[in-house]
Design an enzyme around this catalytic site. Sequence first.
Site, PDB file in Angstrom:
ATOM      1  N   HIS A 134       4.854   5.068  -0.600  1.00 28.61           N
ATOM      2  CA  HIS A 134       5.801   5.722  -1.507  1.00 28.61           C
ATOM      3  C   HIS A 134       6.040   7.190  -1.169  1.00 28.61           C
ATOM      4  O   HIS A 134       6.119   8.041  -2.050  1.00 28.61           O
ATOM      5  CB  HIS A 134       5.335   5.580  -2.956  1.00 28.61           C
ATOM      6  N   ASP A 193      -0.685   3.617  -3.543  1.00 28.12           N
ATOM      7  CA  ASP A 193      -0.364   2.243  -3.917  1.00 28.12           C
ATOM      8  C   ASP A 193       0.717   1.728  -2.978  1.00 28.12           C
ATOM      9  O   ASP A 193       1.439   2.490  -2.341  1.00 28.12           O
ATOM     10  CB  ASP A 193       0.122   2.165  -5.372  1.00 28.12           C
ATOM     11  N   GLU A 194       0.805   0.408  -2.901  1.00 30.56           N
ATOM     12  CA  GLU A 194       1.894  -0.266  -2.202  1.00 30.56           C
ATOM     13  C   GLU A 194       2.188   0.345  -0.830  1.00 30.56           C
ATOM     14  O   GLU A 194       3.312   0.728  -0.538  1.00 30.56           O
ATOM     15  CB  GLU A 194       3.151  -0.263  -3.083  1.00 30.56           C
ATOM     16  N   VAL A 195       1.141   0.433  -0.010  1.00 31.81           N
ATOM     17  CA  VAL A 195       1.346   0.875   1.376  1.00 31.81           C
ATOM     18  C   VAL A 195       1.776  -0.365   2.153  1.00 31.81           C
ATOM     19  O   VAL A 195       0.953  -1.131   2.637  1.00 31.81           O
ATOM     20  CB  VAL A 195       0.064   1.475   1.973  1.00 31.81           C
ATOM     21  N   ASP A 240      -4.493  -1.078  -5.966  1.00 27.88           N
ATOM     22  CA  ASP A 240      -3.943  -2.344  -5.451  1.00 27.88           C
ATOM     23  C   ASP A 240      -4.244  -2.635  -3.984  1.00 27.88           C
ATOM     24  O   ASP A 240      -4.350  -3.790  -3.590  1.00 27.88           O
ATOM     25  CB  ASP A 240      -2.430  -2.449  -5.711  1.00 27.88           C
TER      26      ASP A 240
END
Length: 551
Positions: A134, A193-195, A240
Site C-alpha cells: 500500500h 498489510d496486503e503486500v 495478515d
Amino acid sequence: MHLLSKIRIVKLKCFLLITIILSVYVFVSYLFLEIRYTRENKNLTRPILRYVVVHLDLKGSPPSLNYLEDLLPVLKKHGANGLLVEYEDMFPYEGRLVNLRAKNCYDKIELQRFLRGAIELGFEIIPLIQTFGHMEFVLKQKEFYHLREDPTYPDSICPTKIESQMLIKEMLIQMVNFHKNISPLKFIHIGCDEVFHINKCYECSRENFSNTDIFIKHIRKIKQIVEDINPETTVLIWDDMFRSIKLKSWNEIGYFNKIQTVYWDYGANSSVSHVNLLKYHRKFDNIWIATAFKGADGRLSTIPNLKNRFLNHLSWLKLIANYKFGGETNFHSFVGIILTGWSRYSHFDPLCELLPASIPSLLLNLLLIRKFNEGHLSYNNAIKEMDFRDFFNKYLQTDFSDSLHCVIHDIEKTNYSPCIFDGCELYNYLSEFLKIHENVIYYFESEKHGLSSLQYYANQKNLINMNNAVMNMKLCNGTLHELFDVERKLLVVMSQYYGNDTIEEYINAKMLHLKRKLEGSMKIFKDLMGIRAFETSLKHLKWDSTVLESH
Ligand SMILES: *[C@@H]1O[C@H](CO)[C@@H](O)[C@H](O)[C@H]1NC(C)=O
Ligand SMILES: *[C@@H]1O[C@H](CO)[C@@H](O)[C@H](O)[C@H]1NC(C)=O
Ligand SMILES: *[C@@H]1O[C@H](CO)[C@@H](O)[C@H](O)[C@H]1NC(C)=O
Ligand SMILES: *[C@@H]1O[C@H](CO)[C@@H](O)[C@H](O)[C@H]1NC(C)=O
Ligand SMILES: CC(=O)N[C@H]1CO[C@H](CO)[C@@H](O)[C@@H]1O
Ligand SMILES: [Zn+2]
C-alpha cells in the site's frame, strides 16, 4: 500593637497547620489510590482493552482539522483514548520527500496544534506509515516508481534495493521526529498489510529466500530503524501477512521484540483463527485486535451497515472474553482495540463512507467496548449467549439513544433522521440520495418500468408506446431534478467538513453516472416524441427468403 501582632502570628500558625494537614491528606490518598490501582492491575480478574483507538484514515477524504477537533471530546466521552492517524499523503513531508504530499496536505503548524489538543484530552497518538505494501502514493511518482517490486503494480516496494531502504528511513525519520517533538511516541504503526507483490524482482529473488524470510527480514529492519530514531517506541504491524505462515515455520522464527501485531477482521461473522492467535501469542509481547466501524461494507458503500458493524465488534469481544490460547494462559488482556474507519480500500480506489455519516456506527461500537471494559459483559456471559438484538436492547439501547438524542427502538431498522449528531444533516442527505439511487435502478431495470429495455425497443425496432414515452420522460426529468436538489444540499453541507477536491470527487462518483443515464434517456424519449410517420417495424425483421424457399 502588641496584641494585634500576636493575633497575626496565631493566624499564620493556624494557616500553616491546616496546609500541612491538607498536604498529608492528599499525599496519603494518592498513595492509597496508587497502591490500589497497581494491585488491581496485577490481579485482574477479567480482560480489559487498555487502548481504545479510533482510526482516522486520511487518504482521499481528509476532514478539516476543525471538525476533528470538535469530534475528539465526543469520542473521549464514549471511551476512546487513542487515535491511529493514517496520514498517507496528508502528512507534510519535507525536503527530498516533498512530492509525497498531497496538494491539500495538512499545514504543519495546524497539525501540531490539533495533535497537542488531542494529547491534552488524553489521547495516545499512533501515527501509521506504510513501509511495504500500500505504498501507492509513493510508488505512483515518477521519482520513485523504479522502486516497485513488480513494475506493473504501484502498491508494493522492493525491500532489497538500498534506495528503497533509504526512502523508508527518511519517511520514518520525518514522521517519528515530528511526533516525538510534540509528545513521547509510545507506538508507531508500520502498516505492512496486503503486500501483494513480494520476491519478484531480480535483487529479491536471486538469493532463493522464501517470501516469509523476506517479509520478516524487512520488518525487523524497519523496527531497527524506528529503534535507532526513538528507542521508546513500540512498532505495531497488521497481521495478515503472518496468517498463511505454517505453524512449523513459525516456530523457527525468533521472538519479535518491541513489535506487536494487530489482528484485523471486519466481518459480521468473524473468521478469526485460533491457530493464528496462538502463533502471535508465542512470538509477540502482546496482541491488538482491529474491527471496522466503516469502510468494510463494499468499496462504494455510502453509509455503514450498522448491524454488520455492530456484529463485527460483538463477535470480536465474544472471542476475547476469557480467551486462554488453548489453555496456555489463565485469561488474556489484549493490549487494545483499533476501530478502523477506512476511507478508500486503497489509494486508487473510490471513496467509501464519509466519517460524519458513520458517527452512529462509531459511537455505538465505542459504547459496546466501554461496557466490555467496565466488566458488565464478561462476568455474566451475556455477551456469549444472548441474541444480539436482546443484547443491544438490554445493554446499549438507552446509552445509544442518549448519544444521538433520539429514541432508537431497533438496531436492525432504525430511522436516524430525527437524531442529532455532528454529521446528521450529511447523513440525511446521503439517505435521500440512496433512495433516489434505488429508484433509478428500479426505473431502468424493473419489470414494471423497464426503461433500459424500452430504450432498446425504441432505438432498434421503432416500437414505442407514445403515452408511455411521455410518462417516462417526465419520470426521468423529475428524478433528475431530485438529484440536482440533493446535490446542491450535499455541496453546502459537505463544505463544513471537506475541501473542494474531496467534495467534487465524492459527488461526481456518486452522481455523474446517474445523471448521464437520466439525461440520455430523456433525450431518447424526447426525440421519439417528435416522430410522426413510423415505418413498419417488420422492416427490421430480416426474413431469410432462401430458407423459406427451401422448405
Ligand atoms: C537457487 O535455487 C536454484 C534452484 O533451486 C539453484 O539452482 C541456485 O543455485 C540457487 N541459488 C542460490 C544463490 O542458492
Ligand atoms: C456465521 O457463522 C456461523 C458458524 O460458522 C454460521 O452458522 C452462520 O450461519 C453464519 N452467519 C452468517 C450471517 O453468515
Ligand atoms: C423538467 O422539470 C423541470 C422542473 O420540474 C421543468 O422546469 C422542466 O421544464 C422539465 N423539462 C422537461 C423537458 O420536461
Ligand atoms: C471551493 O468551491 C466553492 C464553490 O465552487 C468556491 O466558492 C470556493 O472558492 C472554492 N474554494 C477553494 C479553496 O478552492
Ligand atoms: C485478591 C486476589 O484476587 N488475589 C489473587 C491475586 O493473584 C494471585 C496470583 O494469581 C492469587 O493467588 C491471589 O489470590
Ligand atoms: Zn525486490
